[in-house]
Scaffold this motif. Structure first.
Motif, PDB file in Angstrom:
ATOM      1  N   ARG A   1       0.819  -1.210   0.000  1.00 38.23           N
ATOM      2  CA  ARG A   1       0.000   0.000   0.000  1.00 38.23           C
ATOM      3  C   ARG A   1       0.862   1.274   0.000  1.00 38.23           C
ATOM      4  O   ARG A   1       0.600   2.206  -0.751  1.00 38.23           O
ATOM      5  CB  ARG A   1      -1.003   0.030   1.157  1.00 38.23           C
ATOM      6  CG  ARG A   1      -0.392   0.151   2.545  1.00 38.23           C
ATOM      7  CD  ARG A   1      -1.423   0.608   3.561  1.00 38.23           C
ATOM      8  NE  ARG A   1      -1.889   1.978   3.277  1.00 38.23           N
ATOM      9  CZ  ARG A   1      -2.874   2.564   3.914  1.00 38.23           C
ATOM     10  NH1 ARG A   1      -3.526   1.913   4.843  1.00 38.23           N
ATOM     11  NH2 ARG A   1      -3.208   3.799   3.624  1.00 38.23           N
ATOM     12  N   LEU A   2       1.917   1.293   0.848  1.00 42.51           N
ATOM     13  CA  LEU A   2       2.707   2.522   0.986  1.00 42.51           C
ATOM     14  C   LEU A   2       4.006   2.494   0.183  1.00 42.51           C
ATOM     15  O   LEU A   2       4.496   3.529  -0.245  1.00 42.51           O
ATOM     16  CB  LEU A   2       3.029   2.774   2.469  1.00 42.51           C
ATOM     17  CG  LEU A   2       3.869   4.007   2.784  1.00 42.51           C
ATOM     18  CD1 LEU A   2       3.100   5.298   2.459  1.00 42.51           C
ATOM     19  CD2 LEU A   2       4.322   4.035   4.232  1.00 42.51           C
ATOM     20  N   TYR A   3       4.562   1.314  -0.017  1.00 40.49           N
ATOM     21  CA  TYR A   3       5.827   1.262  -0.755  1.00 40.49           C
ATOM     22  C   TYR A   3       5.949  -0.051  -1.515  1.00 40.49           C
ATOM     23  O   TYR A   3       5.325  -1.048  -1.167  1.00 40.49           O
ATOM     24  CB  TYR A   3       7.025   1.423   0.199  1.00 40.49           C
ATOM     25  CG  TYR A   3       7.249   0.286   1.158  1.00 40.49           C
ATOM     26  CD1 TYR A   3       8.165  -0.721   0.874  1.00 40.49           C
ATOM     27  CD2 TYR A   3       6.549   0.212   2.352  1.00 40.49           C
ATOM     28  CE1 TYR A   3       8.371  -1.775   1.753  1.00 40.49           C
ATOM     29  CE2 TYR A   3       6.750  -0.834   3.251  1.00 40.49           C
ATOM     30  CZ  TYR A   3       7.658  -1.818   2.945  1.00 40.49           C
ATOM     31  OH  TYR A   3       7.862  -2.867   3.814  1.00 40.49           O
ATOM     32  N   SER A   4       6.751  -0.038  -2.561  1.00 39.66           N
ATOM     33  CA  SER A   4       7.073  -1.281  -3.254  1.00 39.66           C
ATOM     34  C   SER A   4       8.582  -1.397  -3.395  1.00 39.66           C
ATOM     35  O   SER A   4       9.279  -0.394  -3.612  1.00 39.66           O
ATOM     36  CB  SER A   4       6.378  -1.366  -4.607  1.00 39.66           C
ATOM     37  OG  SER A   4       6.388  -0.117  -5.226  1.00 39.66           O
ATOM     38  N   VAL A   5       9.048  -2.611  -3.213  1.00 41.11           N
ATOM     39  CA  VAL A   5      10.488  -2.867  -3.206  1.00 41.11           C
ATOM     40  C   VAL A   5      10.981  -3.047  -4.643  1.00 41.11           C
ATOM     41  O   VAL A   5      10.368  -3.769  -5.428  1.00 41.11           O
ATOM     42  CB  VAL A   5      10.783  -4.135  -2.372  1.00 41.11           C
ATOM     43  CG1 VAL A   5      12.278  -4.448  -2.376  1.00 41.11           C
ATOM     44  CG2 VAL A   5      10.276  -3.959  -0.945  1.00 41.11           C
ATOM     45  N   ILE A   6      12.068  -2.367  -4.970  1.00 39.64           N
ATOM     46  CA  ILE A   6      12.658  -2.509  -6.307  1.00 39.64           C
ATOM     47  C   ILE A   6      13.760  -3.562  -6.287  1.00 39.64           C
ATOM     48  O   ILE A   6      13.858  -4.394  -7.171  1.00 39.64           O
ATOM     49  CB  ILE A   6      13.303  -1.180  -6.794  1.00 39.64           C
ATOM     50  CG1 ILE A   6      12.337  -0.019  -6.662  1.00 39.64           C
ATOM     51  CG2 ILE A   6      13.811  -1.314  -8.217  1.00 39.64           C
ATOM     52  CD1 ILE A   6      13.012   1.315  -6.911  1.00 39.64           C
ATOM     53  N   ALA A   7      14.598  -3.504  -5.258  1.00 37.69           N
ATOM     54  CA  ALA A   7      15.726  -4.429  -5.188  1.00 37.69           C
ATOM     55  C   ALA A   7      16.157  -4.628  -3.749  1.00 37.69           C
ATOM     56  O   ALA A   7      16.087  -3.698  -2.941  1.00 37.69           O
ATOM     57  CB  ALA A   7      16.898  -3.865  -5.999  1.00 37.69           C
ATOM     58  N   VAL A   8      16.584  -5.848  -3.436  1.00 37.21           N
ATOM     59  CA  VAL A   8      17.121  -6.140  -2.104  1.00 37.21           C
ATOM     60  C   VAL A   8      18.370  -6.990  -2.260  1.00 37.21           C
ATOM     61  O   VAL A   8      18.386  -7.934  -3.046  1.00 37.21           O
ATOM     62  CB  VAL A   8      16.119  -6.952  -1.228  1.00 37.21           C
ATOM     63  CG1 VAL A   8      16.690  -7.178   0.175  1.00 37.21           C
ATOM     64  CG2 VAL A   8      14.787  -6.248  -1.122  1.00 37.21           C
ATOM     65  N   ALA A   9      19.416  -6.643  -1.542  1.00 39.13           N
ATOM     66  CA  ALA A   9      20.618  -7.476  -1.500  1.00 39.13           C
ATOM     67  C   ALA A   9      20.894  -7.768  -0.024  1.00 39.13           C
ATOM     68  O   ALA A   9      20.834  -6.871   0.816  1.00 39.13           O
ATOM     69  CB  ALA A   9      21.796  -6.739  -2.122  1.00 39.13           C
ATOM     70  N   HIS A  10      21.152  -9.038   0.269  1.00 43.24           N
ATOM     71  CA  HIS A  10      21.364  -9.453   1.662  1.00 43.24           C
ATOM     72  C   HIS A  10      22.598 -10.333   1.726  1.00 43.24           C
ATOM     73  O   HIS A  10      22.626 -11.414   1.148  1.00 43.24           O
ATOM     74  CB  HIS A  10      20.109 -10.224   2.141  1.00 43.24           C
ATOM     75  CG  HIS A  10      20.199 -10.642   3.582  1.00 43.24           C
ATOM     76  ND1 HIS A  10      19.323 -11.523   4.138  1.00 43.24           N
ATOM     77  CD2 HIS A  10      21.047 -10.281   4.568  1.00 43.24           C
ATOM     78  CE1 HIS A  10      19.630 -11.713   5.422  1.00 43.24           C
ATOM     79  NE2 HIS A  10      20.676 -10.969   5.702  1.00 43.24           N
ATOM     80  N   LYS A  11      23.609  -9.830   2.402  1.00 37.40           N
ATOM     81  CA  LYS A  11      24.880 -10.550   2.437  1.00 37.40           C
ATOM     82  C   LYS A  11      25.651 -10.159   3.693  1.00 37.40           C
ATOM     83  O   LYS A  11      25.709  -8.965   4.028  1.00 37.40           O
ATOM     84  CB  LYS A  11      25.681 -10.168   1.185  1.00 37.40           C
ATOM     85  CG  LYS A  11      26.829 -11.096   0.864  1.00 37.40           C
ATOM     86  CD  LYS A  11      27.606 -10.563  -0.334  1.00 37.40           C
ATOM     87  CE  LYS A  11      28.995 -11.173  -0.372  1.00 37.40           C
ATOM     88  NZ  LYS A  11      29.914 -10.381  -1.175  1.00 37.40           N
ATOM     89  N   ASP A  12      26.242 -11.131   4.367  1.00 39.64           N
ATOM     90  CA  ASP A  12      27.106 -10.880   5.531  1.00 39.64           C
ATOM     91  C   ASP A  12      26.497  -9.903   6.533  1.00 39.64           C
ATOM     92  O   ASP A  12      27.139  -8.917   6.924  1.00 39.64           O
ATOM     93  CB  ASP A  12      28.473 -10.320   5.081  1.00 39.64           C
ATOM     94  CG  ASP A  12      29.181 -11.247   4.120  1.00 39.64           C
ATOM     95  OD1 ASP A  12      28.927 -12.474   4.202  1.00 39.64           O
ATOM     96  OD2 ASP A  12      29.955 -10.759   3.288  1.00 39.64           O
ATOM     97  N   CYS A  13      25.288 -10.162   6.968  1.00 39.23           N
ATOM     98  CA  CYS A  13      24.635  -9.308   7.977  1.00 39.23           C
ATOM     99  C   CYS A  13      24.401  -7.874   7.509  1.00 39.23           C
ATOM    100  O   CYS A  13      24.339  -6.939   8.327  1.00 39.23           O
ATOM    101  CB  CYS A  13      25.408  -9.305   9.296  1.00 39.23           C
ATOM    102  SG  CYS A  13      25.490 -10.924  10.049  1.00 39.23           S
ATOM    103  N   ASN A  14      24.329  -7.712   6.193  1.00 40.12           N
ATOM    104  CA  ASN A  14      23.988  -6.406   5.633  1.00 40.12           C
ATOM    105  C   ASN A  14      22.817  -6.560   4.671  1.00 40.12           C
ATOM    106  O   ASN A  14      22.823  -7.460   3.840  1.00 40.12           O
ATOM    107  CB  ASN A  14      25.161  -5.824   4.842  1.00 40.12           C
ATOM    108  CG  ASN A  14      26.136  -5.129   5.764  1.00 40.12           C
ATOM    109  OD1 ASN A  14      25.809  -4.104   6.348  1.00 40.12           O
ATOM    110  ND2 ASN A  14      27.311  -5.698   5.911  1.00 40.12           N
ATOM    111  N   ILE A  15      21.855  -5.676   4.813  1.00 40.52           N
ATOM    112  CA  ILE A  15      20.717  -5.676   3.895  1.00 40.52           C
ATOM    113  C   ILE A  15      20.679  -4.297   3.241  1.00 40.52           C
ATOM    114  O   ILE A  15      20.742  -3.278   3.934  1.00 40.52           O
ATOM    115  CB  ILE A  15      19.381  -5.905   4.655  1.00 40.52           C
ATOM    116  CG1 ILE A  15      19.430  -7.200   5.473  1.00 40.52           C
ATOM    117  CG2 ILE A  15      18.190  -5.911   3.691  1.00 40.52           C
ATOM    118  CD1 ILE A  15      18.384  -7.271   6.584  1.00 40.52           C
ATOM    119  N   VAL A  16      20.628  -4.298   1.929  1.00 41.66           N
ATOM    120  CA  VAL A  16      20.480  -3.026   1.221  1.00 41.66           C
ATOM    121  C   VAL A  16      19.224  -3.133   0.371  1.00 41.66           C
ATOM    122  O   VAL A  16      19.079  -4.081  -0.409  1.00 41.66           O
ATOM    123  CB  VAL A  16      21.710  -2.722   0.326  1.00 41.66           C
ATOM    124  CG1 VAL A  16      21.516  -1.391  -0.396  1.00 41.66           C
ATOM    125  CG2 VAL A  16      22.981  -2.677   1.159  1.00 41.66           C
ATOM    126  N   ALA A  17      18.317  -2.209   0.556  1.00 41.87           N
ATOM    127  CA  ALA A  17      17.054  -2.273  -0.174  1.00 41.87           C
ATOM    128  C   ALA A  17      16.749  -0.928  -0.817  1.00 41.87           C
ATOM    129  O   ALA A  17      17.042   0.130  -0.261  1.00 41.87           O
ATOM    130  CB  ALA A  17      15.920  -2.650   0.776  1.00 41.87           C
TER     131      ALA A  17
END
Lengths: 123, 135
Positions: free
Chosen positions: A5-21
């Motif tokens: 409803r409020l946002y849509s995710v374009i990309a997510v990267a998850h590696k070594d305890c790091n999440i970048v979205a």
């Protein structure tokens, strides 16, 4: 949930305890009719929920905020001007909780910084 | 005390997270809020962490607006910083919250407050908050 409803995710990267979205704010969401009329601003409360939802999705766990030691709201996000945001999350899992440092930014720079801990809820 | 909360705070539906201002003076404001099932900050029948934070911020905004109700200045209210926001439990749909905000300091256009949220006399959350009250 604010996702869809409020946002849509374009990309997510998850590696070594790091999440970048990367995600896009839906500027037509009704929330902006009330916050504030004629002057849309992404509520800080929603930034916190987006952080929680993104973390839950990346870890595939249900979590609850235990303590936010510090949250800073550094810039107002008008979704009709800045609707693409980025979230950088780094976390450390301990036995009974996990600590998170996170920064949300737009093209103009950081808008939200978070330091605190969440607990993992039993399924 | 004040039934028409919409006349006091700048937020409008669907982003209103307080119902009534129960008590207010220069130092302290108390509000009540019943969590509607269709509240935008409800997820899985629980009122979320962000909802609790907004509930505290709007209690502070209602108190500040009530105390300046005779002046022409319409004050805004943006959360600048939140510290030591502790959550003990999340309230459920239809729970009635009582939220107390105490003013602990002021610097230029910034107010520092302590907020607590409880339900049936059980403490659910507390935090320290800095709110920008300029225009």
């Amino acid at each position: 949930m604010l996702k869809i409803r409020l946002y849509s995710v374009i990309a997510v990267a998850h590696k070594d305890c790091n999440i970048v979205a990367e995600f896009i704010i839906n500027k037509d969401d009704d929330i902006f009719k009330g916050h504030f009329p004629g002057q849309p601003v992404l509520p800080g409360a929603c930034m916190l929920q987006i952080l929680k939802e993104m973390t839950e999705a990346a870890l595939n766990k249900k979590i609850r905020l235990k303590k936010a030691d510090q949250m800073k709201f550094l810039a107002l996000i008008d979704p009709s001007v800045n609707n693409t945001l980025k979230l950088d999350i780094s976390y450390v899992l301990t036995e009974d909780d996990f600590k998170i440092n996170a920064v949300m930014s737009s093209q103009s720079g950081p808008c939200f910084k978070f330091r605190g801990s969440f607990i993992v809820l039993k399924p | 005390m004040i039934a028409d909360i919409l006349a006091l705070i700048p937020q409008k539906p669907p982003f209103v997270m307080i119902d009534k201002l129960l008590e207010c003076d220069e130092k302290k404001a108390v509000t009540s809020f019943c969590i509607a099932p269709d509240n935008v900050m409800v997820s899985d029948c629980e009122f979320t962490e962000g909802g609790l934070m907004e509930n505290v911020a709007q209690t502070a905004a209602a108190g500040a607006a009530y105390n300046t109700r005779d002046s022409d200045d319409r004050i805004g209210g943006y959360i600048v910083q939140v510290k030591n926001f502790e959550i003990f439990a999340l309230p459920k749909v239809n729970d009635m919250l009582t939220t107390t905000v105490e003013k602990v300091g002021r610097m230029f256009d910034m107010s520092m407050i302590l907020g607590t949220v409880s339900c049936n006399n059980v403490l659910l959350a507390k935090c320290e908050m800095s709110i920008f009250e300029g225009k």
